[in-house]
Scaffold this active site. Structure first.
Site, PDB file in Angstrom:
ATOM      1  CE  LYS A 136     102.416 -26.800 100.871  1.00 33.34           C
ATOM      2  NZ  LYS A 136     103.629 -27.019 100.147  1.00 33.34           N
ATOM      3  CB  SER A 187     108.706 -21.703 101.279  1.00 37.14           C
ATOM      4  OG  SER A 187     109.155 -22.131 100.001  1.00 37.14           O
ATOM      5  CD  GLU A 221      94.575 -30.089  99.396  1.00 33.20           C
ATOM      6  OE1 GLU A 221      93.639 -30.346 100.185  1.00 33.20           O
ATOM      7  OE2 GLU A 221      95.403 -29.186  99.598  1.00 33.20           O
TER       8      GLU A 221
HETATM    9  C1  LIG Z   1     103.919 -26.438  98.869  1.00 37.38           C
HETATM   10  C2  LIG Z   1     105.106 -25.582  98.835  1.00 37.38           C
HETATM   11  C3  LIG Z   1     105.079 -24.299  98.232  1.00 37.38           C
HETATM   12  C4  LIG Z   1     103.896 -23.774  97.494  1.00 37.38           C
HETATM   13  O1  LIG Z   1     102.760 -23.576  98.248  1.00 37.38           O
HETATM   14  P1  LIG Z   1     102.267 -22.131  98.689  1.00 37.38           P
HETATM   15  O2  LIG Z   1     100.900 -22.368  99.201  1.00 37.38           O
HETATM   16  O3  LIG Z   1     102.278 -21.277  97.466  1.00 37.38           O
HETATM   17  O4  LIG Z   1     103.207 -21.631  99.706  1.00 37.38           O
HETATM   18  C5  LIG Z   1     106.212 -23.514  98.322  1.00 37.38           C
HETATM   19  N1  LIG Z   1     107.334 -23.947  98.927  1.00 37.38           N
HETATM   20  C6  LIG Z   1     107.405 -25.162  99.490  1.00 37.38           C
HETATM   21  C7  LIG Z   1     108.684 -25.572 100.142  1.00 37.38           C
HETATM   22  C8  LIG Z   1     106.299 -26.026  99.481  1.00 37.38           C
HETATM   23  O5  LIG Z   1     106.398 -27.235 100.042  1.00 37.38           O
END
Ligand SMILES: *Cc1c(COP(=O)(O)O)cnc(C)c1O
Length: 413
Positions: A106, A395, A128
């Site tokens: 993020k 992610s 948000e």
């Molecule tokens: C917020 C989040 C997501 C989902 O958001 P995307 O915009 O689809 O990437 C995925 N993985 C993590 C670790 C997140 O914090």
């Protein structure tokens, strides 16, 4: 439903109206239009300014910790090879976005937007948040640059995500619980858009995924593309060629777009997006907008949405609060219809299995979001030849999910 012939390039979008085929655009109140146009112009200027790129790289390195490693997941690879036919099974790599400051991808996007807000002379930032990860990343960079930060969060999420609410407050942000609608992420986003129109002169709206009116989907994608650009370079260094497949989880779709976009015109690279199937797409309790939704308009863009029969936005469900959004970025809707990316879905139960496996085999506790994608790696990898190179976008890290997972496994902390 294929609406357009395959384009020469999948990387040229959006068009000047912000559209990816019939998706995207800017469906906003007239009062919001001047702000959106202002932002579009400021972003175009920044993109063309080498000093903006230099700032992104400098803070990216020293504050976020980029580049994130591309890591060969050796034990997972061996484990999955043992499950499939002999002599087969992909070589699996993790792009380690969980090692970034604040623990997920993020922050890549937030850094870009906050540097842009500074260029535009906007001292007040609004955002948000659902699970709180985007709120925490925004509060973090606002603290770093001395900007006022206001985060809208559904009242239900405020209760569910108490540690992140506390984090944001520690970082100096004001968290406003939203009491309208289902009191979750989509309502928080409505409220933030409302704030933006009423505080025109001093406020910058920092959106957390590839959604919202143009230019947000393209801008957020560009800021996240550092993931794919690094991956390409790292794989060339490690293996001397491009990967054979990419896979990432999808909430709004920003970590996925960031990994995918630099590879879209490398047609031999297979690309998989994984939505949250919750209790199963048939159950109605899920967050799989492409697999189980249909096109409509929400938050300023046309895309696939979860809707009931009357066209009302339906509630999303997922074990992972970060995937709990009833829409998906418009570029994904387009890539789905063009057939360039294959969209799969993973249930809560499949996700928990992958969460455990990754922790035990690699010593990496993943966030529940990428554990969705990992569960599909477990299915796909054994079907691929042994020289197949597969990259999972890891992610985020799982620390935030520990209380919830402990509860599911019947443990008290
Ligand atoms: C917020 C989040 C997501 C989902 O958001 P995307 O915009 O689809 O990437 C995925 N993985 C993590 C670790 C997140 O914090």
């Amino acid at each position: 439903m294929t609406l357009n012939p395959a384009p020469n390039s999948f990387r040229t979008g959006p068009d000047e109206r912000g559209r990816f085929g019939i998706f995207g655009g800017r469906f906003v109140a007239e009062t919001l239009m001047p702000l959106i146009l202002d932002l579009e112009k400021a972003y175009a200027d920044a993109k063309a300014d080498p000093s903006f790129k230099a700032d992104m790289e400098s803070y990216g390195t020293h504050y976020i910790g980029r580049p994130s490693p591309l890591y060969f997941a050796e034990r997972l690879t061996e484990h999955l090879r043992a499950q499939g036919p002999a002599g087969q099974g992909a070589k699996i790599f993790f792009k380690r976005e969980e090692l970034n400051h604040t623990g997920s991808h993020k922050v890549n996007n937030v850094l870009g937007q906050i540097l842009l807000a500074r260029r535009m002379g906007k001292p007040r930032i609004i955002a948000e948040t659902g699970a709180g990860q985007h709120g925490v990343a925004t509060a973090t960079l606002c603290a770093r640059f001395g900007l006022k930060c206001v985060v809208y969060m559904g009242a239900v999420d405020v209760e569910r995500q108490a540690p992140n609410v506390f984090r944001m407050k520690m970082l100096g942000a004001e968290v406003i619980p939203v009491q309208s609608g289902t009191r979750t992420l989509k309502d928080a986003m409505n409220e933030a858009l409302r704030d933006w129109v009423t505080n025109v002169s001093d406020t910058f709206y920092c959106i957390g995924t590839v959604a919202g009116p143009h230019p947000y989907p393209a801008m957020v994608r560009d800021f996240q593309s550092v993931i794919g650009i690094e991956t390409k370079q790292q794989m060339l260094e490690m293996e001397g060629r491009l990967p054979d497949s990419l896979i990432a989880c999808i909430g709004g779709g920003s970590n996925a777009m960031g990994l995918f976009h630099p590879f879209l015109d490398d047609r031999d690279v297979e690309i998989y997006g994984v939505e949250a199937a919750g209790h199963g797409v048939q159950s109605g309790l899920h967050a799989a907008s492409l697999t189980g939704g249909r096109p409509g308009v929400l938050h300023g863009n046309r895309t696939y949405l979860l809707m009931n029969e009357d066209g009302q936005i339906a509630d999303a469900h997922s074990i992972s609060a970060g995937l709990d959004y009833p829409g998906i970025g418009p570029e994904h809707a387009w890539l789905h219809e063009m057939g360039r990316v294959t969209y799969l879905s993973a249930t809560d139960a499949e996700t928990l299995e992958a969460f455990k496996l990754c922790s035990m085999l690699e010593g990496i506790i993943p966030a529940l979001e990428p554990a969705h994608a990992l569960s599909k790696v477990m299915e796909l990898a054994p079907t691929k030849p042994a020289d197949h190179l597969m990259v999972l976008n890891l992610s985020g890290r799982g620390d935030k999910d520990i209380p919830q997972v402990a509860q599911i496994f019947g443990q008290t902390l």
